[in-house]
Design an enzyme around this catalytic site. Structure first.
Site, mmCIF file in Angstrom:
data_model
loop_
_atom_site.group_PDB
_atom_site.id
_atom_site.type_symbol
_atom_site.label_atom_id
_atom_site.label_comp_id
_atom_site.label_asym_id
_atom_site.label_seq_id
_atom_site.Cartn_x
_atom_site.Cartn_y
_atom_site.Cartn_z
ATOM 1 N N ARG A 75 0.795 -1.211 0.000
ATOM 2 C CA ARG A 75 0.000 0.000 0.000
ATOM 3 C C ARG A 75 0.839 1.277 0.000
ATOM 4 N NH1 ARG A 75 -2.803 -3.928 1.591
ATOM 5 N NH2 ARG A 75 -0.861 -4.480 2.581
ATOM 6 N N THR A 76 1.771 1.382 0.932
ATOM 7 C CA THR A 76 2.461 2.667 1.092
ATOM 8 C C THR A 76 3.266 2.985 -0.168
ATOM 9 O OG1 THR A 76 2.613 2.107 3.414
ATOM 10 C CG2 THR A 76 3.888 3.992 2.681
ATOM 11 N N LYS A 89 26.212 -3.689 -1.329
ATOM 12 C CA LYS A 89 27.692 -3.646 -1.293
ATOM 13 C C LYS A 89 28.188 -2.984 -0.019
ATOM 14 C CE LYS A 89 27.435 -2.760 -6.224
ATOM 15 N NZ LYS A 89 27.560 -1.624 -7.165
ATOM 16 N N ARG A 135 11.136 3.823 3.482
ATOM 17 C CA ARG A 135 10.788 2.884 4.560
ATOM 18 C C ARG A 135 12.052 2.099 4.886
ATOM 19 N NH1 ARG A 135 5.685 -1.132 4.693
ATOM 20 N NH2 ARG A 135 4.712 0.855 5.193
ATOM 21 N N HIS A 180 4.628 5.758 11.568
ATOM 22 C CA HIS A 180 4.171 5.600 10.181
ATOM 23 C C HIS A 180 3.206 6.763 9.908
ATOM 24 C CE1 HIS A 180 3.039 3.980 6.435
ATOM 25 N NE2 HIS A 180 2.689 2.754 6.768
HETATM 26 N N1 CP Z 1 -0.430 -0.042 5.756
HETATM 27 C C1 CP Z 1 0.776 -0.283 5.240
HETATM 28 O O1 CP Z 1 1.785 0.331 5.599
HETATM 29 O O2 CP Z 1 0.798 -1.268 4.275
HETATM 30 P P1 CP Z 1 2.078 -1.727 3.481
HETATM 31 O O3 CP Z 1 3.038 -2.354 4.466
HETATM 32 O O4 CP Z 1 1.581 -2.689 2.454
HETATM 33 O O5 CP Z 1 2.708 -0.503 2.884
#
Ligand code: CP
Length: 356
Positions: A54-55, A83, A104, A132
């Site tokens: 999603r993100t 590396k 991320r 998040h």
């Molecule tokens: N909600 C969320 O962060 O989903 P993903 O880990 O799929 O990005």
């Protein structure tokens, strides 16, 4: 001090800034076509050191819908990270190629660390079990669209409250709104960290703790289910003891108010039975789709300098003190300044918020 308007932690923004992002997102939901050229000529880099559906894809979709283009990786093993390149060098290079960088990373405080040396704005797309913030913006837009308000809500959060970064960001953000009340539903082992409870109380909101969905669900406006975060457990045995403790099914939904909504940041494993998907109160798929619109609003707000965060490091540099959290980014990137905030008598790491 950074020259860029990063999004690391929603706490760095005023309520007005956050409201302006959500309000802009509501306008984009209504009139998406009028934003289709807003980021023409701009490049977004997405650096995902951890898996995501999603993100990552909602950020990419958001940038494409705004007329921008994309670079990046979704697996660091196909980049020079394999590396041995450190976070600082990767960030410095990629932020020189892009106008905005979404990252991320499994280490807590990693987005803040990247922002310290980046030459474009950084967006935190999840830093380990810490925060998040763009999931929270998604949740806020969903609440605004579906409940019409962000205040005077009774909110149940259920599952892995210790490791769930989405819950941490959400509780911090919603405790800024008047009259919100929280029910924290978890096992003893997966309770919410004290520092988040302290923030809720300090901001004038109330919370209670519960051990079952049944005892909490009767008068909620929203139930926020979360996954037990297998990847954050030290051993498979510890995970096995916690998994499947909470499963939302139609029997439990029958005890909930008719207008209670169910959200989940997704992915789910077993914590919501698929029979619940057909209940009109189950809004988690719609919630994921709202994520595109709020990320469009965020990209515009950052690239057009419409929002103004606090400085990145808020504490003092203490050279001979080190954060003890093994999941903190300072444990792998030793060049980072050892910065600590004061909370009463305690020192708190500026990157991961752990008490020393
Ligand atoms: N909600 C969320 O962060 O989903 P993903 O880990 O799929 O990005």
């Amino acid at each position: 001090m950074s020259a860029y308007e990063h999004l690391i932690d929603l706490d760095d923004y005023s309520d007005e800034d956050l409201d302006s992002i959500v309000t802009l997102a509501q306008d984009i939901v209504k009139y998406p076509r009028s934003y289709s050229e807003r980021c023409g000529g701009k490049i977004m880099a997405t650096l995902f050191y951890e898996p995501s559906t999603r993100t990552q894809m909602s950020f990419q979709t958001a940038m494409l819908k705004l007329g921008g283009t994309l670079i990046g990786f979704d697996n660091p093993s196909v980049s020079s990270v394999a590396k041995g390149e450190n976070l600082k060098d990767t960030t410095k290079i990629v932020s020189g190629y892009a106008d905005i960088l979404v990252m991320r990373n499994p280490f807590e405080g990693s987005a803040k660390a990247a922002a310290l040396t980046a030459c474009c704005p950084i967006i935190n797309a999840g830093d380990g079990g810490h925060l998040h913030p763009t999931q929270t913006l998604t949740d806020m837009l969903t609440l605004k669209m579906e409940k019409g308000r962000l205040d005077h809500l009774k909110i149940g959060v259920c599952g892995d409250l210790m490791n769930g970064r989405t819950v941490h960001s959400l509780l911090k953000a919603l405790s800024c709104y008047e009259g919100n009340e929280f029910v924290l539903i978890s096992t003893k082992e997966l309770r919410l960290p004290d520092y988040i409870k302290d923030i809720i109380t300090k901001r004038g909101c109330k919370y209670t703790e519960a051990f079952s969905i049944e005892e909490a669900v009767g008068d909620l406006d929203m139930l926020y289910m979360t996954r037990i975060q297998r990847e954050r457990f030290a051993s498979e045995e510890e995970y096995d003891r916690q998994k499947n403790v909470y499963i939302l099914d139609t029997d439990k939904m029958a005890k909930a108010p008719k207008d209670m909504i169910v959200l989940h940041p997704l992915p789910r494993v077993d914590e919501i039975a698929s029979e619940v998907d057909d209940d009109p109160r189950a809004l988690y798929f719609k919630q994921a789709h709202y994520g595109v619109y709020v990320r469009m609003a965020l990209i515009i707000s950052i690239l057009e300098n419409r929002i103004h965060p606090l400085p990145l490091l808020k504490g003092e540099i203490i050279k001979d003190k080190h954060c003890h959290n093994p999941k903190c980014i300072t444990s792998t990137e030793p060049y980072l300044p050892n910065s600590f905030k004061r909370s009463g008598d305690a020192l708190v790491c500026d990157y991961c918020d752990s008490k020393l």
